[in-house]
Design a protein around this motif. Sequence first.
Motif, PDB file in Angstrom:
ATOM      1  N   ARG A 125      -3.091  16.758   9.462  1.00 25.76           N
ATOM      2  CA  ARG A 125      -2.301  16.738  10.702  1.00 25.76           C
ATOM      3  C   ARG A 125      -1.736  15.355  10.985  1.00 25.76           C
ATOM      4  NH1 ARG A 125      -5.025  18.960  15.653  1.00 25.76           N
ATOM      5  NH2 ARG A 125      -2.899  19.038  16.390  1.00 25.76           N
ATOM      6  N   ALA A 126      -2.390  14.319  10.482  1.00 28.95           N
ATOM      7  CA  ALA A 126      -1.934  12.948  10.716  1.00 28.95           C
ATOM      8  C   ALA A 126      -0.838  12.530   9.743  1.00 28.95           C
ATOM      9  CB  ALA A 126      -3.120  11.991  10.613  1.00 28.95           C
ATOM     10  N   ALA A 127      -0.518  13.375   8.776  1.00 28.89           N
ATOM     11  CA  ALA A 127       0.445  13.019   7.728  1.00 28.89           C
ATOM     12  C   ALA A 127       1.849  12.733   8.276  1.00 28.89           C
ATOM     13  CB  ALA A 127       0.511  14.124   6.677  1.00 28.89           C
ATOM     14  N   ARG A 128       2.192  13.278   9.419  1.00 29.13           N
ATOM     15  CA  ARG A 128       3.532  13.062   9.988  1.00 29.13           C
ATOM     16  C   ARG A 128       3.597  11.833  10.891  1.00 29.13           C
ATOM     17  NH1 ARG A 128       6.886  18.314  10.918  1.00 29.13           N
ATOM     18  NH2 ARG A 128       8.036  16.711  11.994  1.00 29.13           N
ATOM     19  N   LEU A 129       2.513  11.086  10.950  1.00 32.07           N
ATOM     20  CA  LEU A 129       2.471   9.898  11.788  1.00 32.07           C
ATOM     21  C   LEU A 129       2.843   8.678  10.964  1.00 32.07           C
ATOM     22  CD1 LEU A 129      -0.957  10.602  13.546  1.00 32.07           C
ATOM     23  CD2 LEU A 129       1.336  11.227  14.353  1.00 32.07           C
ATOM     24  N   SER A 130       3.465   7.705  11.598  1.00 35.12           N
ATOM     25  CA  SER A 130       3.700   6.430  10.928  1.00 35.12           C
ATOM     26  C   SER A 130       2.900   5.371  11.671  1.00 35.12           C
ATOM     27  CB  SER A 130       5.190   6.077  10.900  1.00 35.12           C
ATOM     28  OG  SER A 130       5.693   5.963  12.207  1.00 35.12           O
ATOM     29  N   SER A 131       2.374   4.429  10.907  1.00 31.96           N
ATOM     30  CA  SER A 131       1.438   3.473  11.475  1.00 31.96           C
ATOM     31  C   SER A 131       1.534   2.154  10.736  1.00 31.96           C
ATOM     32  CB  SER A 131       0.021   4.045  11.344  1.00 31.96           C
ATOM     33  OG  SER A 131      -0.946   3.070  11.628  1.00 31.96           O
ATOM     34  N   PRO A 132       1.201   1.046  11.428  1.00 31.57           N
ATOM     35  CA  PRO A 132       1.143  -0.241  10.729  1.00 31.57           C
ATOM     36  C   PRO A 132      -0.100  -0.336   9.837  1.00 31.57           C
ATOM     37  CG  PRO A 132       0.513  -0.507  13.025  1.00 31.57           C
ATOM     38  CD  PRO A 132       0.970   0.916  12.852  1.00 31.57           C
ATOM     39  N   TYR A 133      -1.009   0.598   9.971  1.00 24.16           N
ATOM     40  CA  TYR A 133      -2.237   0.641   9.174  1.00 24.16           C
ATOM     41  C   TYR A 133      -2.099   1.728   8.115  1.00 24.16           C
ATOM     42  CZ  TYR A 133      -3.820  -2.099  13.110  1.00 24.16           C
ATOM     43  OH  TYR A 133      -3.916  -3.071  14.076  1.00 24.16           O
ATOM     44  N   PRO A 134      -2.976   1.723   7.105  1.00 19.61           N
ATOM     45  CA  PRO A 134      -2.864   2.722   6.028  1.00 19.61           C
ATOM     46  C   PRO A 134      -2.947   4.155   6.564  1.00 19.61           C
ATOM     47  CG  PRO A 134      -4.463   1.020   5.464  1.00 19.61           C
ATOM     48  CD  PRO A 134      -4.078   0.807   6.898  1.00 19.61           C
ATOM     49  N   ILE A 135      -1.884   4.890   6.445  1.00 15.83           N
ATOM     50  CA  ILE A 135      -1.832   6.256   6.963  1.00 15.83           C
ATOM     51  C   ILE A 135      -2.754   7.170   6.149  1.00 15.83           C
ATOM     52  CG2 ILE A 135       0.135   7.183   5.683  1.00 15.83           C
ATOM     53  CD1 ILE A 135      -0.367   7.473   9.481  1.00 15.83           C
ATOM     54  N   THR A 136      -3.087   6.772   4.938  1.00 19.48           N
ATOM     55  CA  THR A 136      -3.968   7.602   4.115  1.00 19.48           C
ATOM     56  C   THR A 136      -5.384   7.669   4.678  1.00 19.48           C
ATOM     57  OG1 THR A 136      -4.462   5.697   2.715  1.00 19.48           O
ATOM     58  CG2 THR A 136      -2.700   7.181   1.976  1.00 19.48           C
ATOM     59  N   ASN A 137      -5.730   6.746   5.579  1.00 20.52           N
ATOM     60  CA  ASN A 137      -7.036   6.762   6.226  1.00 20.52           C
ATOM     61  C   ASN A 137      -6.935   7.054   7.719  1.00 20.52           C
ATOM     62  OD1 ASN A 137      -8.264   6.172   3.829  1.00 20.52           O
ATOM     63  ND2 ASN A 137      -8.458   3.992   4.233  1.00 20.52           N
TER      64      ASN A 137
END
Length: 161
Positions: A125-137
Motif C-alpha cells: 500500500r505504501a508503494a504509491r508514496l514518495s519519500s526522502p527516505y527509502p520507500i522500500t522500507n
Amino acid sequence: MKRTQFSREMRRGEEPAVAALLQRAFGGQDEVRLVEKLRRAGDIAGETVLPSDDGIVGYYALSVMRSPKRWLCLAPVAIDPDWQGQGHGRRMIGLLSEWARMSGCYVVVLGQPGFYARAGFSLERAARLSSPYPITNTLLAGPGADVPEQSLIYPKAFEGP
C-alpha cells in the motif's frame, strides 16, 4: 513471573523512564534526542507505553506529518532488550494498525518490513508514496485498500541535527 500491563498513553513524569528505555533499546542517544525534538516542536500526536511490574518496557511515538495533512508517522518504537522476542512489540503495533484502520487515519512507518507487516502494516500500500527516505522500507496502515499517490514530508525533527 514478570508480566506486562495493558499498553496506555504515556503519563506526565514518565519522560525519564522512556528516555532510559530508548537509550537501552537503541544503544545511544539518537532516538532520545529525536523524541525530545518532536516534543519541543509540538509535533507529537501521542505517546504510548507498555508498563510492566518493572517499569516501562515498551514505547512508541506518533508524530504529525507535515504532508499529507492529518497523516501520522510512527517513530520510534522500542521494546526493552530483556523483553524482546515475546510478541510485545507486535501486539502494541498491531493494536495501533487496527486503530488506524478503524479511525480512518493513515500511519506511515519506516522500518523492518517483516516486523511491521506481521503487525498489520502494508509495504504494498505504501508503494504509491514518495519519500526522502527509502520507500522500500516504508509501510502504511490505515483505512481502505488503496492509497492515492502522496509525497511524504516528515516532521522537521527527522531532518537531523
